[in-house]
Design a protein around this motif. Sequence first.
Motif, mmCIF file in Angstrom:
data_model
loop_
_atom_site.group_PDB
_atom_site.id
_atom_site.type_symbol
_atom_site.label_atom_id
_atom_site.label_comp_id
_atom_site.label_asym_id
_atom_site.label_seq_id
_atom_site.Cartn_x
_atom_site.Cartn_y
_atom_site.Cartn_z
ATOM 1 N N LEU A 223 0.748 -1.126 -0.334
ATOM 2 C CA LEU A 223 0.244 0.072 0.070
ATOM 3 C C LEU A 223 0.747 1.342 -0.040
ATOM 4 O O LEU A 223 0.453 2.165 -0.479
ATOM 5 N N LEU A 224 2.182 1.190 0.444
ATOM 6 C CA LEU A 224 2.788 2.358 0.352
ATOM 7 C C LEU A 224 3.354 2.982 -0.790
ATOM 8 O O LEU A 224 2.999 3.928 -1.136
ATOM 9 N N PRO A 225 3.797 2.148 -1.798
ATOM 10 C CA PRO A 225 4.122 2.388 -3.098
ATOM 11 C C PRO A 225 2.789 2.624 -3.965
ATOM 12 O O PRO A 225 2.674 3.655 -4.982
ATOM 13 N N VAL A 226 1.716 2.247 -3.440
ATOM 14 C CA VAL A 226 0.416 2.363 -4.265
ATOM 15 C C VAL A 226 0.173 3.895 -3.916
ATOM 16 O O VAL A 226 -0.400 4.594 -4.738
ATOM 17 N N SER A 227 0.252 4.241 -2.581
ATOM 18 C CA SER A 227 -0.101 5.668 -2.298
ATOM 19 C C SER A 227 0.894 6.583 -2.497
ATOM 20 O O SER A 227 0.423 7.750 -2.930
ATOM 21 N N LYS A 228 2.192 6.249 -2.636
ATOM 22 C CA LYS A 228 3.157 7.273 -2.833
ATOM 23 C C LYS A 228 3.785 7.160 -4.182
ATOM 24 O O LYS A 228 4.856 7.845 -4.329
ATOM 25 N N VAL A 287 -12.391 0.561 -5.765
ATOM 26 C CA VAL A 287 -11.907 1.620 -6.783
ATOM 27 C C VAL A 287 -13.012 2.266 -7.347
ATOM 28 O O VAL A 287 -12.994 3.682 -7.468
ATOM 29 N N GLY A 288 -14.135 1.725 -7.550
ATOM 30 C CA GLY A 288 -15.210 2.763 -8.112
ATOM 31 C C GLY A 288 -15.739 3.891 -7.217
ATOM 32 O O GLY A 288 -16.098 4.989 -7.537
ATOM 33 N N MET A 289 -16.026 3.528 -5.720
ATOM 34 C CA MET A 289 -16.571 4.153 -4.936
ATOM 35 C C MET A 289 -15.754 5.376 -4.555
ATOM 36 O O MET A 289 -16.419 6.598 -4.472
ATOM 37 N N TYR A 290 -14.186 5.111 -4.418
ATOM 38 C CA TYR A 290 -13.538 6.346 -3.958
ATOM 39 C C TYR A 290 -13.190 7.277 -5.120
ATOM 40 O O TYR A 290 -12.734 8.181 -4.952
ATOM 41 N N ALA A 291 -13.449 6.724 -6.519
ATOM 42 C CA ALA A 291 -12.936 7.680 -7.446
ATOM 43 C C ALA A 291 -13.934 9.001 -7.357
ATOM 44 O O ALA A 291 -13.220 10.129 -7.620
ATOM 45 N N LEU A 292 -15.080 8.930 -7.007
ATOM 46 C CA LEU A 292 -15.990 9.912 -6.892
ATOM 47 C C LEU A 292 -15.811 10.945 -5.652
ATOM 48 O O LEU A 292 -15.712 12.057 -5.716
ATOM 49 N N GLN A 293 -15.336 10.164 -4.594
ATOM 50 C CA GLN A 293 -15.199 10.829 -3.581
ATOM 51 C C GLN A 293 -13.885 11.682 -3.761
ATOM 52 O O GLN A 293 -13.672 12.695 -2.891
ATOM 53 N N SER A 419 -7.373 2.156 -2.119
ATOM 54 C CA SER A 419 -5.872 2.661 -2.250
ATOM 55 C C SER A 419 -5.449 2.869 -3.537
ATOM 56 O O SER A 419 -4.737 3.642 -4.113
ATOM 57 N N VAL A 420 -5.775 1.785 -4.511
ATOM 58 C CA VAL A 420 -5.564 1.527 -5.756
ATOM 59 C C VAL A 420 -6.172 2.910 -6.465
ATOM 60 O O VAL A 420 -5.793 3.618 -7.283
ATOM 61 N N SER A 421 -7.439 3.131 -5.956
ATOM 62 C CA SER A 421 -8.378 4.331 -6.799
ATOM 63 C C SER A 421 -7.559 5.469 -6.538
ATOM 64 O O SER A 421 -7.304 6.225 -7.226
ATOM 65 N N SER A 422 -7.310 5.756 -5.081
ATOM 66 C CA SER A 422 -6.380 6.971 -4.683
ATOM 67 C C SER A 422 -5.128 7.080 -5.793
ATOM 68 O O SER A 422 -5.010 8.276 -6.208
ATOM 69 N N ALA A 423 -4.291 6.184 -5.846
ATOM 70 C CA ALA A 423 -3.240 5.985 -6.686
ATOM 71 C C ALA A 423 -3.309 6.429 -8.040
ATOM 72 O O ALA A 423 -2.687 7.360 -8.582
ATOM 73 N N VAL A 424 -4.437 5.747 -8.401
ATOM 74 C CA VAL A 424 -4.907 5.916 -10.129
ATOM 75 C C VAL A 424 -5.397 7.328 -10.298
ATOM 76 O O VAL A 424 -4.975 7.914 -11.273
ATOM 77 N N VAL A 425 -6.304 7.809 -9.453
ATOM 78 C CA VAL A 425 -6.945 9.003 -9.760
ATOM 79 C C VAL A 425 -5.843 10.293 -9.274
ATOM 80 O O VAL A 425 -5.873 11.016 -10.393
ATOM 81 N N GLY A 426 -4.961 10.137 -8.375
ATOM 82 C CA GLY A 426 -4.307 10.998 -8.262
ATOM 83 C C GLY A 426 -3.000 11.080 -9.217
ATOM 84 O O GLY A 426 -2.804 12.200 -9.811
ATOM 85 N N ALA A 427 -2.798 9.805 -9.915
ATOM 86 C CA ALA A 427 -1.862 9.907 -11.064
ATOM 87 C C ALA A 427 -2.612 10.651 -12.256
ATOM 88 O O ALA A 427 -1.912 11.581 -12.884
ATOM 89 N N VAL A 428 -3.824 10.140 -12.606
ATOM 90 C CA VAL A 428 -4.510 10.898 -13.775
ATOM 91 C C VAL A 428 -4.666 12.266 -13.883
ATOM 92 O O VAL A 428 -4.206 13.178 -14.716
ATOM 93 N N LEU A 429 -5.031 12.903 -12.586
ATOM 94 C CA LEU A 429 -5.192 14.424 -12.272
ATOM 95 C C LEU A 429 -3.945 15.165 -12.367
ATOM 96 O O LEU A 429 -4.017 16.116 -12.587
#
Length: 491
Positions: A223-228, A287-293, A419-429
């Motif tokens: 989770l650490l590399p996923v987040s950072k 993944v789907g839920m957190y993308a909107l939040q 966690s995966v959603s946070s990483a993916v959304v952060g990278a895209v934005l």
Amino acid sequence: MTQPDSATASGSTPARTGAGRTLAVLAYAGVIASLMQTLVVPLLGELPRILNTSASNTSWVVTITLLVAAVATPVAGRLGDMYGKRRMMIASTIPLIVGSIVCAVSGSLVPMIIGRGLQGLGVGIIPLAIALLRDVMPAERLGSSIALISSSLGIGGALGLPIASAVTQYSSWRVMFWVAAGLVGIATALIVTLVPEGSSEGPSGRFDLPGAVLLGAGLVSFLLPVSKGATWGWTSGTTLGLFAAAVVVLLAWGWWELRSPEPLVDLRTTARPQVLVTNLASIAIGVGMYALQLSMPQLLQLPTSLGYGLGQSMIMMGLWMAPGGIMMMLVSPVGARLSAARGPKITLFTGALTMAAGYGVAQLTMGSTWGLELVNIICSTGVALAYGAMPALIMSGVPLSETAAANSFNTLMRSIGTSVSSAVVGAVLAQLTISVGGHAIPTENGFRTVFLIGSAACLVSAMIALAIPVRKAAAARTTAAAEPQKVLAEN
């Protein structure tokens, strides 16, 4: 298999007569525990100034809570099965209170991170509450009760934003943490005085400490590399090294668990097709839920001069998010009735499909505040349906003595998804940006891409849900509502 005592089964105990009171307390505790996840979101822009550090350092205020919660959740579930779910719920509130107080008096980064880490220890309250329901609730109310408590993960997150925004805007940020400590203190007192103890039929032997250490190390390494990863670089030595370490450590953990007489997580149970496939669907739902939040608050607060921002203040952003939490509370009993009639598998499929439809609507309405609110309501409806169905599927596939551990593991799967959603959304934005006043601002295409990712994740979850094997149609119809013990006997 040991059955619950006859008093509980007969429906004549005080636990049954006070079922509504018990449910209200557990729901309140679940909402307060999940509220801690979004408590600092309104503060993110101010944290570098408050803590006198860089923005990259302050991201640990969010990351540490995620990491600690991931490790603590399965541990709390296992201890709940061994020593009592109510007892472990009470124990889980203590670090929430202490962590809130530490954050309230913090003036620098390190104590704030310590306090937020302590708050992460309390997330195990929710799966413990779900498991406790199976012990103390009447069969005819079990399905709706599970749906409500499970949805508290989303309800607390949605309601936490307006509460934290209002307190932050009209008072000191420290007051927000003092209020949090008080709310948790009330939850503790209510659990102690009003919630009955359920069965603790798990093994009475020693706790699997090596299994807990290995799982914790493996989850942190993943989770650490996923987040950072977006900050460190996805191909950096640190990121790749931690991912490699995660693979090695988690394989070692699996080897240990299969050989341990009293494992932290019974992998043979989680490998049952019904449980395994449900957990896979849970990751995609997370993944789907957190993308909107993650995306909706930003869209609401971006300036209207951009052409797609909606120009809302912090507190108005929180108020626009709040109806999502209210919708989850309203839809939860509807989902329970659908599960009773058609089975939780269909409810999970319907919830995932509803979330995907909500993201589709977002492609058409994201330029309007009311349009985005419609998306919030549709997606929240889907979350309530899906989150209520997953524990029902899990609990119908495991022995009574493993309900807390199995639900905690399912909660962990959702956390991995977020966690995966946070990483993916952060990278895209972060990738799709424009420069405004020297600041990088996500573009409209960036948000549209996030909505496409959210929709795709929900469609994947829907397809996985259809593949969940339910051995008997009768079991599927009774899992989330009446006659849960009959289902157990058939297993």
